[in-house]
Design a protein around this motif. Structure first.
Motif, PDB file in Angstrom:
ATOM      1  N   CYS A  39     -41.389 -10.002  71.934  1.00  0.00           N
ATOM      2  CA  CYS A  39     -42.253  -9.209  72.814  1.00  0.00           C
ATOM      3  C   CYS A  39     -41.664  -7.825  73.049  1.00  0.00           C
ATOM      4  O   CYS A  39     -42.383  -6.814  73.035  1.00  0.00           O
ATOM      5  N   GLU A  40     -40.358  -7.766  73.265  1.00  0.00           N
ATOM      6  CA  GLU A  40     -39.693  -6.481  73.504  1.00  0.00           C
ATOM      7  C   GLU A  40     -39.756  -5.604  72.259  1.00  0.00           C
ATOM      8  O   GLU A  40     -39.923  -4.380  72.361  1.00  0.00           O
ATOM      9  N   ALA A  41     -39.647  -6.205  71.073  1.00  0.00           N
ATOM     10  CA  ALA A  41     -39.709  -5.425  69.835  1.00  0.00           C
ATOM     11  C   ALA A  41     -41.068  -4.738  69.693  1.00  0.00           C
ATOM     12  O   ALA A  41     -41.149  -3.545  69.367  1.00  0.00           O
ATOM     13  N   ARG A  46     -44.463   0.286  70.431  1.00  0.00           N
ATOM     14  CA  ARG A  46     -45.558   0.983  71.109  1.00  0.00           C
ATOM     15  C   ARG A  46     -45.034   2.183  71.903  1.00  0.00           C
ATOM     16  O   ARG A  46     -45.665   3.238  71.925  1.00  0.00           O
ATOM     17  N   LYS A  47     -43.890   2.027  72.549  1.00  0.00           N
ATOM     18  CA  LYS A  47     -43.318   3.136  73.330  1.00  0.00           C
ATOM     19  C   LYS A  47     -43.026   4.336  72.443  1.00  0.00           C
ATOM     20  O   LYS A  47     -43.077   5.489  72.897  1.00  0.00           O
ATOM     21  N   GLY A  48     -42.735   4.074  71.180  1.00  0.00           N
ATOM     22  CA  GLY A  48     -42.463   5.156  70.239  1.00  0.00           C
ATOM     23  C   GLY A  48     -43.722   5.763  69.625  1.00  0.00           C
ATOM     24  O   GLY A  48     -43.618   6.592  68.711  1.00  0.00           O
ATOM     25  N   GLY A  49     -44.891   5.342  70.101  1.00  0.00           N
ATOM     26  CA  GLY A  49     -46.139   5.914  69.612  1.00  0.00           C
ATOM     27  C   GLY A  49     -46.900   5.046  68.636  1.00  0.00           C
ATOM     28  O   GLY A  49     -47.981   5.432  68.169  1.00  0.00           O
ATOM     29  N   ASP A  77     -48.549  -5.093  78.038  1.00  0.00           N
ATOM     30  CA  ASP A  77     -48.077  -3.889  77.351  1.00  0.00           C
ATOM     31  C   ASP A  77     -47.307  -4.200  76.064  1.00  0.00           C
ATOM     32  O   ASP A  77     -46.742  -3.310  75.434  1.00  0.00           O
ATOM     33  N   THR A  78     -47.307  -5.465  75.651  1.00  0.00           N
ATOM     34  CA  THR A  78     -46.715  -5.840  74.371  1.00  0.00           C
ATOM     35  C   THR A  78     -47.595  -5.388  73.210  1.00  0.00           C
ATOM     36  O   THR A  78     -47.108  -5.185  72.098  1.00  0.00           O
TER      37      THR A  78
END
Length: 284
Positions: A39-41, A46-49, A77-78
């Protein structure tokens, strides 16, 4: 054909990737609990665009899949969106209003027809069959349906398979899915329409959603699929023309136990068309 190595981190593969199409069951959770590192991966990508579309052979609509993910601890938000084989099957049912449907599957999958103009009927009166799974996947196998399927074949009924998976993990066990019943029906000479991986419609829909979120057309060479099934995830990605990261901890775990590298002969034997890379468990 070259050898295949295991990679440790998703970020080592995503410098030229805009979109990830990730399997759910076996990659993000095992049916009983979420995999936090996976999930964190996806969250970090996503955080990187990047855009993450979850593609699943779950025989339920996306909102139902989302509710299950929340119960298992997978945060919203995963991922950006979910495309399910259940959604595609519901579209078929909606396009055949008033036709009589014989439904094979557990009560928990009733959302496959809920709110649609579907008339449930016994096999002897049905116009077609929808299979979302086995009535009791804890105790049954496809062979328990042979007599029923022979009757369906005699009536030349089309079977709509809402989950092409043969088996799936439930905790530390493998249980049979709708795909096992559908494949038996096909072996018996029955007509089957499959919705879900490895068939193109689910990938086409996922790319459409990704393009909406990226606000531009998606180049397939910038898409990475992630999955744990040779038959559905890897074959589907290859057929659609995209790379695949193969996670080995899922339904093929025994095939990779104690293996750190695959030589070309083993790659061909296990995969046919090789994935881009191997990873034991998805992590950033």
């Amino acid at each position: 054909m070259t050898s295949l190595h295991f990679v440790e981190r998703l970020r080592d593969l995503t410098s030229s990737v805009d979109v990830v199409l990730s399997d759910i069951w076996g990659v993000v959770h095992n049916g009983l609990e979420a995999f936090p590192e996976a999930c964190e991966a996806l969250h970090q990508f996503r955080k990187g665009g990047g855009t993450v579309i979850l593609i699943t052979n779950a025989p339920r609509p996306a909102d139902s899949v989302q509710r299950q993910l929340r119960k298992l601890g997978v945060a919203d938000d995963t991922y950006d969106a979910i495309v399910s084989s259940g959604d595609l099957t519901r579209h078929f049912v909606a396009e055949h209003p008033g036709r009589k449907m014989y439904w094979i599957g557990p009560e928990r999958d009733s959302s496959i027809h809920r709110g649609l103009d579907a008339v449930l009927a016994p096999l002897e009166q049905a116009d077609y069959i929808v299979c979302t799974g086995l009535f009791d996947d804890e105790t049954e196998s496809a062979e328990d349906y042979r007599a029923m399927l022979l009757k369906a074949r005699e009536r030349k009924l089309t079977l709509i398979c809402a989950n092409p998976d043969i088996v799936v993990e439930r905790g530390d066990r493998l249980i049979y899915c709708a795909g096992a019943v559908a494949e038996l029906y096909r072996e018996l000479g029955g007509e089957v329409i499959f919705y879900g991986k490895p068939h193109r419609p689910i990938y086409q829909r996922a790319i459409e959603l990704a393009a909406e979120r990226q606000s531009h057309p998606i180049a397939l060479n910038r898409v990475l699929a992630i999955g744990d099934s040779v038959r559905t995830d890897l074959a589907g990605a290859h057929g659609f023309g995209i790379d695949c990261l193969f996670v080995t901890r899922g339904i093929h775990a025994e095939d990779f136990e104690g293996i750190d590298q695959l030589d070309p002969a083993s790659v061909k034997e296990l995969f046919g068309h090789p994935p881009k890379a191997l990873m034991r468990e998805l992590r950033w």
